[in-house]
Scaffold this active site. Structure first.
Site, PDB file in Angstrom:
ATOM      1  N   GLU A  98     -10.683   1.986   2.743  1.00  9.13           N
ATOM      2  CA  GLU A  98      -9.408   1.384   3.125  1.00  9.13           C
ATOM      3  C   GLU A  98      -9.717   0.103   3.882  1.00  9.13           C
ATOM      4  OE1 GLU A  98      -6.632   4.192   4.942  1.00  9.13           O
ATOM      5  OE2 GLU A  98      -6.077   4.825   2.903  1.00  9.13           O
TER       6      GLU A  98
ATOM      7  N   ASP B  34     -11.517   2.303   6.834  1.00 17.24           N
ATOM      8  CA  ASP B  34     -11.079   3.668   7.129  1.00 17.24           C
ATOM      9  C   ASP B  34     -11.342   4.538   5.895  1.00 17.24           C
ATOM     10  OD1 ASP B  34      -9.898   5.619   8.777  1.00 17.24           O
ATOM     11  OD2 ASP B  34      -7.963   5.344   7.802  1.00 17.24           O
TER      12      ASP B  34
ATOM     13  N   HIS C 129       0.844  -1.209   0.000  1.00 16.39           N
ATOM     14  CA  HIS C 129       0.000   0.000   0.000  1.00 16.39           C
ATOM     15  C   HIS C 129       0.874   1.252   0.000  1.00 16.39           C
ATOM     16  CE1 HIS C 129      -3.179   2.833   0.985  1.00 16.39           C
ATOM     17  NE2 HIS C 129      -2.547   3.189   2.086  1.00 16.39           N
TER      18      HIS C 129
ATOM     19  N   THR D   5      -4.134   0.227   5.466  1.00 17.33           N
ATOM     20  CA  THR D   5      -4.697  -0.502   4.323  1.00 17.33           C
ATOM     21  C   THR D   5      -3.858  -1.728   4.010  1.00 17.33           C
ATOM     22  OG1 THR D   5      -5.376   1.625   3.457  1.00 17.33           O
ATOM     23  CG2 THR D   5      -5.465  -0.237   1.949  1.00 17.33           C
TER      24      THR D   5
ATOM     25  N   GLN E   8      -7.597  14.771   0.940  1.00 18.00           N
ATOM     26  CA  GLN E   8      -6.311  14.318   1.490  1.00 18.00           C
ATOM     27  C   GLN E   8      -5.127  14.924   0.744  1.00 18.00           C
ATOM     28  OE1 GLN E   8      -6.127  10.045   1.806  1.00 18.00           O
ATOM     29  NE2 GLN E   8      -4.032  10.006   2.583  1.00 18.00           N
TER      30      GLN E   8
ATOM     31  N   TYR F  71      -2.827  17.210   3.386  1.00 14.78           N
ATOM     32  CA  TYR F  71      -2.074  16.300   4.257  1.00 14.78           C
ATOM     33  C   TYR F  71      -0.657  16.754   4.610  1.00 14.78           C
ATOM     34  CZ  TYR F  71       1.172  13.977   1.052  1.00 14.78           C
ATOM     35  OH  TYR F  71       2.214  13.692   0.207  1.00 14.78           O
TER      36      TYR F  71
ATOM     37  N   ARG G 125       5.198  10.278  -5.907  1.00 17.91           N
ATOM     38  CA  ARG G 125       6.642  10.349  -6.154  1.00 17.91           C
ATOM     39  C   ARG G 125       7.048   9.126  -6.980  1.00 17.91           C
ATOM     40  NH1 ARG G 125       5.432  10.825  -0.896  1.00 17.91           N
ATOM     41  NH2 ARG G 125       5.825   8.604  -0.660  1.00 17.91           N
TER      42      ARG G 125
ATOM     43  N   GLU H  20      -8.858  -2.543   6.259  1.00 19.44           N
ATOM     44  CA  GLU H  20      -7.924  -2.667   7.378  1.00 19.44           C
ATOM     45  C   GLU H  20      -8.453  -3.687   8.387  1.00 19.44           C
ATOM     46  OE1 GLU H  20      -6.551   0.881   9.250  1.00 19.44           O
ATOM     47  OE2 GLU H  20      -6.693   2.119   7.447  1.00 19.44           O
TER      48      GLU H  20
END
Lengths: 437, 437
Positions: free
Chosen positions: B210, B244, B145, B370, B251, B255, B154, B212
């Site tokens: 998400e 989640d 994840h 996640t 975000q 963030y 990136r 989880e």
């Protein structure tokens, strides 16, 4: 917005002499809330209101016939070990209790003896965290702090593009919040020097403070219901001092991409006394933005917020080393600033927090973030005051500090003072760093 | 580490026929905990244990003479509206209750009629969040994840340098955690398109899930006391499913630098049933690292953690659109994976969380982050499954999805299954996105 009323009259004097002394944090115009009991006793904690060097015991007061209506309901709610029930009642009840106490504590009232029986000296009291805090959110409302910190990581681009649009915030740890007097072991954690190949586990060598204010939520909002900025302040119970201790070496290694974690959650210290927004009404100041800066989006803007959404609260950080303490010396001031320099108001914090439907609950705590002022000597953290540890702070006894050493105690103080208004103080918020275990 | 004992024997059968059916999540070898009451009733919530299609009512059981000692104490603690008191008792009490229930529910026991009087059908029950959660921490334990998400921000350097050393975690919001069945309005928030000059406030257009697991803390640790990894699992009560929900456009804009905030805190949904570590003992698997990766620092390493600190829990995400629901169609699986692929174990999460002295408390919730598996079809979030919204997921009825639309319901499922062991299931965790208000 709270308007001025008879409780703010600077000419008011109390029959309790200690409340009328110059420089007293708790004159009759303040009346902040805490929970307390006699130190070392097995008494239950209960709510109290500061007046001079005494505390009005709300549990005792609620047993008298001195109050009625909303004020009595508020005193009863404030009789519990935590103030959540009082916080949930809302501004009408808080104001009714404030007005009733203001009238009962004034010089010349007939009920002085009955109220006197409800007083406990602050000198014999101990405090607890005043609310069962459901969630703790820390904001980042000082553009000066954000810029100072940013410079250390990104010299060419200190302020991120979102800063002037978004009241940046993140969730913090509730379990390790303590009240003034908290002492904690220096935290261990992973750190990695820039030239090291691998991290190591060791006690933090860059223990820092963060000078903040804490905002206690009063009435909450249901999940899914945003709080418009015109109603935001009615959800705020009051303000305390907050030291958001930070281990900068842990923070530097861990914080990307999800934010600070172990660098912060080992301890956060708040003052016992919570000053209501109503008490702070004389110290409202306009909220303004530099003309070249973006103005807040409409949901973060209101006429009342522009006219008086900021507060001129004087703030000071004091440091007392072990040597100073052993020599009987007071703490030395290492920074002075004001909350008026914040880039986002507390109404904007509340409204932004709920714009997505997030539910706030009575007793939730919002931190303002480190309240650094425009110049470096007004910074609220050692990492700024010492420029990343390069320029130590000099203390009066010849000692110097970059970051905190074992045994160092830090005290935050806050107060409002101006001609034509009574002083409104926050008391003190002390905390001490103990050696790592 | 929990060892296998008589409660794990796959040959055990219950006198309750529904517990013995193939594919049942709740056979006699599982015995997970929840809080429940009869749906729509004014009954108090209380603890219960799932068996087949029934619930053993712990409040009713504690009133019988069927239990003694630690098991009776556990049943009494589990009679309250939240399970914190039971969680605080620790592994000896949990195990004693499990063993007693296992024996009472087996075929041929004399007390069948007495226990039968304590059963409530799951079909008539409703649930609440099983604990008063003091703090919620979300980790980031799937390297797959972290890599998938990192690639979108990136491309050349998807994984940050700290990832393989630090079990990255951050604090989340407690107030908006709900139990399976939670429906919430699509959150509004600030978003800024890459080519836009200024952000705007609008409903999220990139609503995501998400997948989880949630880890409930049992016994806590005092502030300042680190929990060594050899003791970490004894502080864990059990595991639930956790969705989640994440608004990816909020975000992306908010963030940095302090982590996700409004993108997450509008809702988080957990399953009602909490499966104990003891029930999961047959499904422990070795925790290993690729040979080229750094091995965990000593404080995050133990022989037991290497030998069996990971768990092979099968996980599945199902999506049911409004059209599917109206056509009477089941949800369609959009991802399948296993918890065994996590890069950090739950013992490492607990130990890392406390290494700085941070105190965990009974009922605290830790999310795993996640749980994406090694291939993209095993991803636990739509942003990964659709590669940032570029490749829609195809549903059996011809619909497609990049992110969630209003009316979409998502279900998480989890179970353990292997030859020679009984199936251990987690039930289901449902949540629905409603239109923005």
């Amino acid at each position: 917005m709270n308007l001025l009323n008879e409780t703010h009259n600077p000419a008011l004097r109390s029959w309790l002499a200690s409340a009328n002394t110059s420089g007293c944090d708790f004159p009759i115009q303040n009346l902040p809330f805490a929970v307390f009991r006699r130190r070392g006793s097995a008494e239950a904690f209960r709510g109290g209101v500061a007046i001079g060097d005494q505390i009005v015991d709300l549990a005792a007061l609620a047993q008298t016939a001195l109050l009625g209506g909303d004020a009595q309901q508020a005193a009863q709610a404030g009789s519990q070990p935590k103030l959540n029930a009082l916080m949930a009642l809302g501004p009408t009840a808080w104001s009714a209790l404030r007005l009733a106490l203001s009238r009962l504590l004034r010089e010349g009232v007939a009920q002085q003896a009955q109220l006197q029986a409800c007083l406990v000296p602050q000198a014999v009291a101990e405090h607890d965290v005043p609310a069962q805090i459901g969630d703790y959110t820390d904001f980042y409302t000082s553009v000066h702090h954000a810029t100072n910190i940013g410079k250390q990581f990104r010299p060419d681009n200190p302020l991120l593009p979102n800063y002037k649009w978004v009241p940046i915030g993140y969730h913090g740890r509730v379990s390790s919040i303590g009240v003034s007097g908290q002492a904690f072991a220096r935290p261990r954690g992973q750190v990695k020097a820039p030239d090291a190949d691998v991290p190591t586990l060791k006690p933090s060598q860059r223990m820092d403070i963060e000078l903040e204010l804490g905002v206690f939520i009063g009435t909450g909002n249901a999940l899914g219901d945003a709080v418009p900025i015109t109603e935001a302040e009615s959800h705020v119970f009051g303000i305390c001092l907050l030291n958001d201790w930070s281990a900068r070496d842990l923070q530097g290694w861990e914080y990307q991409p999800l934010g600070p974690f172990l660098a912060k959650n080992f301890a956060s210290t708040i003052s016992p006394w919570v000053v209501t927004l109503e008490a702070l009404a004389p110290y409202r100041v306009p909220f303004t933005r530099p003309a070249d800066d973006p103005q807040p989006l409409p949901y973060l803007d209101s006429e009342a917020n522009r006219a008086g959404g900021a507060f001129d609260i004087q703030l000071q950080v004091g440091l007392q080393t072990t040597r100073m303490r052993e020599a009987g010396e007071q703490d030395a001031a290492i920074s002075r600033t004001s909350y008026r320099h914040a880039y986002w108001t507390l109404a904007q914090m509340v409204t932004h927090h709920t714009v997505n439907g997030c539910n706030l609950q009575p007793g939730d705590l919002l931190g303002t973030g480190t309240l650094s002022g425009p110049t470096l000597d007004q910074a609220g953290a050692l990492i700024e005051l010492t420029q990343g540890g390069k320029n130590p702070v000099a203390l009066p006894n010849g000692e110097t500090r970059t970051f905190l050493q074992d045994g160092d105690a830090v005290v935050l103080r806050g107060w409002c003072e101006q001609p034509g208004a009574a002083r409104v103080g926050f008391g003190e918020c002390w905390g001490t760093v103990l050696p790592a275990r």
